[in-house]
Write an enzyme that holds these catalytic residues in place. Sequence first.
Site, mmCIF file in Angstrom:
data_model
loop_
_atom_site.group_PDB
_atom_site.id
_atom_site.type_symbol
_atom_site.label_atom_id
_atom_site.label_comp_id
_atom_site.label_asym_id
_atom_site.label_seq_id
_atom_site.Cartn_x
_atom_site.Cartn_y
_atom_site.Cartn_z
ATOM 1 N N CYS A 1 0.837 -1.202 0.000
ATOM 2 C CA CYS A 1 0.000 0.000 0.000
ATOM 3 C C CYS A 1 0.874 1.254 0.000
ATOM 4 O O CYS A 1 0.597 2.222 -0.716
ATOM 5 C CB CYS A 1 -0.957 -0.004 1.187
ATOM 6 S SG CYS A 1 -0.162 -0.224 2.798
ATOM 7 N N ASN B 1 -4.995 2.851 3.246
ATOM 8 C CA ASN B 1 -4.009 1.847 2.861
ATOM 9 C C ASN B 1 -4.666 0.672 2.144
ATOM 10 O O ASN B 1 -4.143 0.152 1.158
ATOM 11 C CB ASN B 1 -3.236 1.355 4.082
ATOM 12 C CG ASN B 1 -4.123 0.961 5.248
ATOM 13 O OD1 ASN B 1 -5.097 1.627 5.557
ATOM 14 N ND2 ASN B 1 -3.775 -0.119 5.930
#
Length: 272
Positions: free
Chosen positions: A104, A244
């Site tokens: 992420c 994320n």
Amino acid sequence: MHSDVLDLALVVGRDGANAGLRQAARLGMPIADRGISSIIEVDEPFDVVFDATNAVAHTEHAERLAPFDTMLVDLTPSRAGRMVVPTVNGASAAGLRDISMVTCGGQAAIPVLHAITAEHRVDYVEVVTTAATLSVGHGTRINLDEYVDTTQDAVRTFTGVGDVKAILNISPARPPATFRVAMSMLGSGFREDSVRDLAEGVAKELRGFVGGFVVSACSVQDERAFVAVEVTASGERLPRYAGNLDIINSAALSIAERCADDRRSIAEAEAS
């Protein structure tokens, strides 16, 4: 569920009591609870499989899916497949059978760093990712070393900078911290207007598939440049602080849809 290109055929877990599987069932999705075996023991192979388990498990999954004509999109930090960042090298994903979505933090940082290093000399990069503890699942927690190593490797690959450091902070703050990636660079010839314009241009492009991506800070002082970005999730299923999860999910979906479009175009051309 919202894709115009992909149809959801199966949601798979390794534990029938898993909360995600129960949620999928409530939404009317077909589910199975025998992990990779549920995927390979079907009558017709799947075109796309998204792997959101962990780095060690992904290696086994890639091996067992290798005999099938399946595109495996890896959301773990395994580095087993080709690393892909949609706005940087997304066009190269067509035809790949194991696609690594990096991490992420990598998906948030690499497009910005790639743009800046293309225009400025950069000798050192530090990427500090902060994610709320409530958004960091078991798979990420057991892969912290792999997360850091994969992020560093990807930054080197996509920027050409050899000296790279990545740090992951899991924040216990309440209310939960918004997902944030801070990038510090050492080099020469930085201009704040140039760095800011490059970062904002990347943000605009990324908002095409992850709407909550913004540049939250940008500064240049002598031979140092600093850019911070934040990602807010859409809030539809993920909490807004879980940017994320939103950015890597959105990047994975973007790549899968692009490859599905390419495959469909080739099939239609062959049929004609």
